[in-house]
Design a protein around this motif. Structure first.
Motif, PDB file in Angstrom:
ATOM      1  N   GLY A   1     -11.246  14.218  -2.724  1.00  0.00           N
ATOM      2  CA  GLY A   1     -11.910  13.021  -2.243  1.00  0.00           C
ATOM      3  C   GLY A   1     -13.194  13.315  -1.504  1.00  0.00           C
ATOM      4  N   GLU A   2     -13.780  12.276  -0.924  1.00  0.00           N
ATOM      5  CA  GLU A   2     -15.076  12.402  -0.256  1.00  0.00           C
ATOM      6  C   GLU A   2     -15.103  11.527   0.997  1.00  0.00           C
ATOM      7  OE1 GLU A   2     -19.109  12.136  -2.425  1.00  0.00           O
ATOM      8  OE2 GLU A   2     -18.923  10.191  -1.413  1.00  0.00           O
TER       9      GLU A   2
ATOM     10  N   LEU B   1      -9.272  18.148   3.336  1.00  0.00           N
ATOM     11  CA  LEU B   1      -8.956  17.240   2.225  1.00  0.00           C
ATOM     12  C   LEU B   1      -8.410  18.047   1.060  1.00  0.00           C
ATOM     13  CD1 LEU B   1     -11.299  15.750   3.878  1.00  0.00           C
ATOM     14  CD2 LEU B   1     -11.784  14.572   1.736  1.00  0.00           C
TER      15      LEU B   1
ATOM     16  N   ASN C   1     -17.502  16.382   4.104  1.00  0.00           N
ATOM     17  CA  ASN C   1     -16.274  17.099   3.718  1.00  0.00           C
ATOM     18  C   ASN C   1     -16.202  18.506   4.300  1.00  0.00           C
ATOM     19  OD1 ASN C   1     -16.214  14.843   2.075  1.00  0.00           O
ATOM     20  ND2 ASN C   1     -15.266  15.915   0.371  1.00  0.00           N
TER      21      ASN C   1
ATOM     22  N   LEU D   1     -14.728   6.204   2.750  1.00  0.00           N
ATOM     23  CA  LEU D   1     -13.636   7.090   2.347  1.00  0.00           C
ATOM     24  C   LEU D   1     -13.368   6.841   0.866  1.00  0.00           C
ATOM     25  CD1 LEU D   1     -11.210   6.411   5.368  1.00  0.00           C
ATOM     26  CD2 LEU D   1     -13.157   7.983   5.249  1.00  0.00           C
ATOM     27  N   ASN D   2     -13.572   7.857   0.058  1.00  0.00           N
ATOM     28  CA  ASN D   2     -13.479   7.692  -1.396  1.00  0.00           C
ATOM     29  C   ASN D   2     -12.396   8.587  -1.985  1.00  0.00           C
ATOM     30  OD1 ASN D   2     -15.743   5.870  -1.622  1.00  0.00           O
ATOM     31  ND2 ASN D   2     -17.059   7.634  -1.211  1.00  0.00           N
ATOM     32  N   ASN D   3     -11.330   7.954  -2.477  1.00  0.00           N
ATOM     33  CA  ASN D   3     -10.249   8.652  -3.192  1.00  0.00           C
ATOM     34  C   ASN D   3      -9.714   9.854  -2.415  1.00  0.00           C
ATOM     35  OD1 ASN D   3     -10.377   6.944  -5.544  1.00  0.00           O
ATOM     36  ND2 ASN D   3     -12.266   8.005  -6.083  1.00  0.00           N
ATOM     37  N   LEU D   4      -9.401   9.640  -1.142  1.00  0.00           N
ATOM     38  CA  LEU D   4      -8.875  10.733  -0.320  1.00  0.00           C
ATOM     39  C   LEU D   4      -7.442  11.053  -0.719  1.00  0.00           C
ATOM     40  CD1 LEU D   4     -10.028  10.067   3.364  1.00  0.00           C
ATOM     41  CD2 LEU D   4     -11.283  11.075   1.454  1.00  0.00           C
ATOM     42  N   ASN D   5      -7.168  12.336  -0.823  1.00  0.00           N
ATOM     43  CA  ASN D   5      -5.815  12.827  -1.063  1.00  0.00           C
ATOM     44  C   ASN D   5      -5.536  13.959  -0.082  1.00  0.00           C
ATOM     45  OD1 ASN D   5      -4.466  11.761  -3.811  1.00  0.00           O
ATOM     46  ND2 ASN D   5      -6.683  11.827  -4.050  1.00  0.00           N
TER      47      ASN D   5
ATOM     48  N   THR E   1      -4.980  10.489   7.783  1.00  0.00           N
ATOM     49  CA  THR E   1      -6.278   9.973   7.335  1.00  0.00           C
ATOM     50  C   THR E   1      -7.317  10.096   8.444  1.00  0.00           C
ATOM     51  OG1 THR E   1      -5.197   8.406   5.832  1.00  0.00           O
ATOM     52  CG2 THR E   1      -7.476   7.937   6.454  1.00  0.00           C
TER      53      THR E   1
ATOM     54  N   SER F   1      -9.152   4.734  -0.595  1.00  0.00           N
ATOM     55  CA  SER F   1     -10.572   4.371  -0.600  1.00  0.00           C
ATOM     56  C   SER F   1     -10.787   3.162   0.307  1.00  0.00           C
ATOM     57  CB  SER F   1     -11.057   4.048  -2.022  1.00  0.00           C
ATOM     58  OG  SER F   1     -11.019   5.195  -2.839  1.00  0.00           O
TER      59      SER F   1
ATOM     60  N   ASN G   1      -5.053   8.770  -2.989  1.00  0.00           N
ATOM     61  CA  ASN G   1      -6.194   8.013  -3.541  1.00  0.00           C
ATOM     62  C   ASN G   1      -6.666   6.891  -2.615  1.00  0.00           C
ATOM     63  OD1 ASN G   1      -6.221   9.550  -5.967  1.00  0.00           O
ATOM     64  ND2 ASN G   1      -4.505   8.335  -6.727  1.00  0.00           N
TER      65      ASN G   1
END
Length: 357
Positions: free
Chosen positions: A58-59, A55, A68, A6-10, A45, A23, A21
């Protein structure tokens, strides 16, 4: 099974950031628990990982795929919900095999998988019953079985034990730990119950106001909380926290808050703040016959093998755990001491842990 990244999810709802953000890297076969109070963003999340929530930024990567834009059915994850989400008109057998039938597997393969999972979860005698004929614990096992039978890459569990009574929750928790260990499953688990989180997770992602405020093993989260919030939230009963001044006296430095006075341990004397938040857990206080500090008992809660005692120390209220054999009475006075190695310090303005090692 697969790893999850999980990368920089908003996630934004009407101009408000519910997840900020975020991660987290979840290893293949890891049991990661998102834990925090209601409204902290943990379920949002999980729903983003499942594809049930879009999302804002993020990724999400499951295995070697960025998912995504994948619909839920193509992410190869299985979700277990708090309310079981069983088909009430179908038997246990048909509930377990429904997803496999939708994937157009052969009837013999479906029956083989259903029987294997039923045996694993001790559901063999219940296969022809409807959900309304089952207890809460049996329904939850069917919900787990429906996820397991698909053999997904990742299990997503949203407070699956919260509807069970205390004894059944304890039993089902044990079974779930054993089962996921046997399957070597990658599990992302959401709960507000910090005891559940501590006993189940390989690592805990403690969330507050949409952010992960500490990510570590249960042992480290408990013994080295990163902030005042984590110290208060993780641990039952919660940590005692006092705002104290660090004062120089003839005998040396001491923590002072009203009539509460405690010598500063040698390893903490390098701390240069003049005021801090001092933390210590109720189980790290012990009764003494002389010396130490005195307090008056306001409430005594019997908890089986222990008693939780609330003390008034001047204007401060503290809690202490003592063996049930101790004779402690409401309205009486007792003396206690703190173990120097069990003290925690937090910055008053940032609320973050102060390192003194």
């Amino acid at each position: 099974m697969a790893s999850v990244s999980l990368n920089n999810l908003n996630k934004e709802f009407g101009g408000m950031l519910a997840v900020k953000n975020l991660s987290v890297e979840i290893a293949d076969g890891e049991f990661l628990v998102f834990v925090g109070p209601s409204g902290c963003g943990k379920t949002t999340t999980l729903r983003m990982v499942a594809g049930l929530e879009s999302l804002s930024a993020g990724e999400i990567r499951i295995g070697d795929r960025i998912v995504n834009d994948f619909p839920p059915g193509e992410r190869d994850v299985a979700m277990v919900f708090q309310n079981y989400a069983l088909y009430s008109h179908m038997s246990v057998r048909k509930n377990l095999g429904f997803a496999l039938k939708a994937r157009k597997l052969k009837g013999t393969e479906i029956e083989k998988r259903v029987l294997r999972v039923a045996k694993m979860l001790d559901l063999q005698e219940l296969l022809d019953r409807k959900p309304r004929q089952l207890s809460g614990g049996q329904r939850q096992r069917v919900a787990l079985g429906r996820a397991i039978v698909r053999n997904p890459q990742v299990f997503l569990m949203d407070e699956p034990l919260s509807n069970l009574d205390a004894l059944l929750r304890l039993q089902t928790r044990k079974e779930l730990i054993e089962l996921t260990g046997e399957l070597k499953s990658t599990v992302i688990y959401v709960t507000h119950d910090q005891v559940e989180a501590m006993t189940m997770g390989h690592r805990l992602a403690v969330m507050n106001e949409g952010e992960v405020v500490q990510l570590d093993t249960p042992d480290i989260v408990f013994n080295r909380p990163a902030s005042r919030f984590v110290a208060e939230f993780i641990g039952s009963p919660p940590m005692n926290l006092l705002e104290v001044d660090i004062t120089e006296k003839e005998s040396g430095k001491c923590f002072l808050s009203g009539s509460f006075e405690l010598p500063v341990p040698d390893k903490m004397k390098s701390v240069d703040e003049t005021s801090v938040i001092l933390g210590f857990r109720p189980n790290e206080m012990e009764l003494v016959s002389r010396g130490g500090m005195a307090g008056s008992v306001s409430v005594v809660e019997t908890m089986g093998s222990e008693k939780l005692v609330y003390l008034n120390v001047g204007e401060n209220t503290l809690s202490i755990l003592v063996p049930s054999s101790e004779k402690v009475n409401q309205g009486g006075n007792i003396r206690f001491r703190l173990k120097p190695d069990a003290l925690h310090l937090f910055n008053i303005s940032t609320q973050r842990r102060i390192s003194f090692e």
